[in-house]
Design an enzyme around this catalytic site. Structure first.
Site, short mmCIF file in Angstrom:
data_model
loop_
_atom_site.label_atom_id
_atom_site.label_comp_id
_atom_site.label_asym_id
_atom_site.label_seq_id
_atom_site.Cartn_x
_atom_site.Cartn_y
_atom_site.Cartn_z
N ASP A 181 0.87 -1.15 0.10
CA ASP A 181 -0.07 -0.05 -0.12
C ASP A 181 1.02 1.28 -0.03
OD1 ASP A 181 -3.16 0.34 0.81
OD2 ASP A 181 -1.97 2.27 1.09
N ALA A 238 -10.59 -7.16 -9.00
CA ALA A 238 -11.97 -6.93 -8.80
C ALA A 238 -12.13 -5.64 -8.08
CB ALA A 238 -12.38 -7.98 -7.81
N GLU A 269 -17.06 -1.29 -20.57
CA GLU A 269 -17.90 -2.23 -20.22
C GLU A 269 -19.21 -2.20 -20.91
OE1 GLU A 269 -18.29 -2.29 -15.87
OE2 GLU A 269 -16.21 -3.30 -15.64
N HIS A 292 -18.54 -7.73 -13.70
CA HIS A 292 -18.70 -6.52 -12.77
C HIS A 292 -19.63 -6.88 -11.64
CE1 HIS A 292 -17.71 -2.04 -11.99
NE2 HIS A 292 -17.79 -2.74 -10.90
N ILE A 293 -19.46 -8.01 -11.15
CA ILE A 293 -20.48 -8.64 -9.97
C ILE A 293 -19.93 -8.68 -8.61
CG2 ILE A 293 -21.77 -9.91 -11.63
CD1 ILE A 293 -20.33 -12.30 -10.60
N GLY A 294 -18.74 -7.91 -8.27
CA GLY A 294 -18.12 -8.06 -7.15
C GLY A 294 -19.03 -7.72 -6.02
#
Length: 410
Positions: A181, A238, A269, A292-294
């Site tokens: 990070d 994701a 998309e 894109h169903i996270g």
């Protein structure tokens, strides 16, 4: 409480893209019944027409509120993004109009983390390729290239709410968790922070991306970075579609440098479920592709509906802007008198001019709340006065140089 400046049944909420019914229930329970609801996204012309007289709009990720659309919304007071991201909204254009934007940055955290864990397990076992071949009538029972998660190293890029949840779940499977990070973070469990991205890529059996979309993350996983990944490792994205260089990923898969990938987000998309989806990744059996169903679980959508609707209700009811992404944040108590709001350019002298208005009218300020950002100031003023005095003060507030928006809340 004093009478509101606009009756709740006259305040229009425009909700598009089928936001969860819990959002509608919350709004109605709070007295907001003037709701225009659409199951899908609207095209630009439909959107401009519907938003023209809307005070609030709620949307998900497919609807794009450009400056042009925002400027067509003559009465718009606030925007609610019923999702994590806000990149579908021109935040600067909204701020210039004094319109706060709210979202739900954490409500689908668990859903995304669980999807990644599921993809990780499937990829380690080689299930996507075995499944594709079985559908074509090929029986390919092999242990080669099939691994347990236990003892493997998971590298998480972006150790925020999703990254930390993912790390906890992965540890419960017996994985070693490392993360990179740009800020120093307190590790949860036995996770270890790695100081250099290259080191994380070199050591990890699975790399999972959980970063925001901004100029610094665009194609952050390009040919160079992917080449640094451990041979035979796996890549999962994701987060945002612009984070991975898709042609570079295809090259790594074709050369078998990577053993597989799972991609839930893409650079471009389809606008609707009826539009076709195309990607060069479609040719690879060892790649999991999801639309894109996270965050697309019933639990996540319900939580998002409640959270964002609650923020819009609070802003409409008492002016609170806590967790607005483009606006000074103020959490406000209710007040029994009159409440005025003033949004202005952050420049010297505005607060003095505001206070002078009330001093000259002999009006005592019962409470005053001020918060500023680099470009904007937001003042909420509570007074004990009748409606005529409050309305006169409002007109004077609107005339102050640098004023973006002023209104009488109640």
């Amino acid at each position: 409480m004093a009478k509101v400046s606009l009756e709740k049944d006259k305040i229009k909420f425009l909700l598009v893209e089928g936001v969860h019914q819990k959002a509608l229930e919350s709004l109605r329970a709070a007295g907001y019944t003037n709701i225009e609801f659409h199951k899908g996204a609207l095209d630009d012309e439909q959107l401009k027409e519907s938003i023209r007289d809307a005070h609030f709009i709620g949307l998900r990720s497919r609807t794009h509120l450009t400056e042009d659309v925002i400027n067509a919304a003559e009465k718009l007071v606030a925007i609610g993004c019923f999702c994590i991201g806000t990149n579908q909204v021109d935040l600067d254009a909204a701020a210039k109009r004094g319109i706060p934007v709210f979202n739900a940055p954490f409500s689908n955290t668990r859903s995304v983390a669980e999807l990644v864990i599921g993809e990780l397990l499937l990829l380690l076992r080689g299930v996507p390729e075995a499944n594709a071949k079985a559908h074509r009538g090929v029986w390919n029972k092999l242990a080669a290239g099939s691994f347990e998660a236990r003892g493997k190293k998971l590298g998480i890029i972006g150790y925020g709410h999703i990254g930390t949840q993912l790390g906890i779940l992965a540890e419960s499977l017996g994985m070693y968790v490392y993360f990179y990070d740009i800020e120093n973070k307190l590790p949860l469990g036995n996770a270890t922070q790695v100081q250099h991205l290259s080191d994380l890529l070199n050591m990890s059996d699975v790399v999972s991306l959980h970063v925001p979309e901004n100029p610094s993350t665009k194609n952050m996983m390009g040919a160079k970075e992917i080449s640094l990944m451990k041979p035979g490792s796996l890549l999962i994205n994701a987060s945002r579609g612009t984070v991975v260089d898709i042609p570079a990923l295809c090259d790594a898969l074709a050369s078998k440098h990577l053993a597989g990938a799972a991609i839930d987000v893409f650079p471009t998309e389809p606008a609707t479920n009826s539009d076709p989806f195309t990607s060069p990744l479609c040719e690879f059996d060892n790649v999991l592709l999801t639309p894109h169903i996270g965050g697309s679980t019933q639990e996540a959508q319900e939580n998002i509906g409640l959270e964002v609707a609650g923020k819009l209700i609070k802003y409409s009811d008492n002016g609170s802007t806590l967790s607005a992404v483009n606006f000074p944040e103020v959490s406000l108590p209710l007040h029994g008198g009159r409440r005025l709001m003033h949004i202005h350019e952050n420049r010297p002298g505005v607060l003095t001019a505001l206070n002078k208005i009330f001093a000259e009218q002999g009006v005592n300020i019962a409470a005053q709340y001020l918060q500023t950002s680099a470009q904007m100031g937001y003042v909420v003023i509570d007074i004990e006065a009748d409606e005529d005095v409050a309305e006169k003060a409002l007109q004077a507030m609107k005339a102050i140089p640098g004023t973006i928006r002023a209104r009488l809340l109640y």
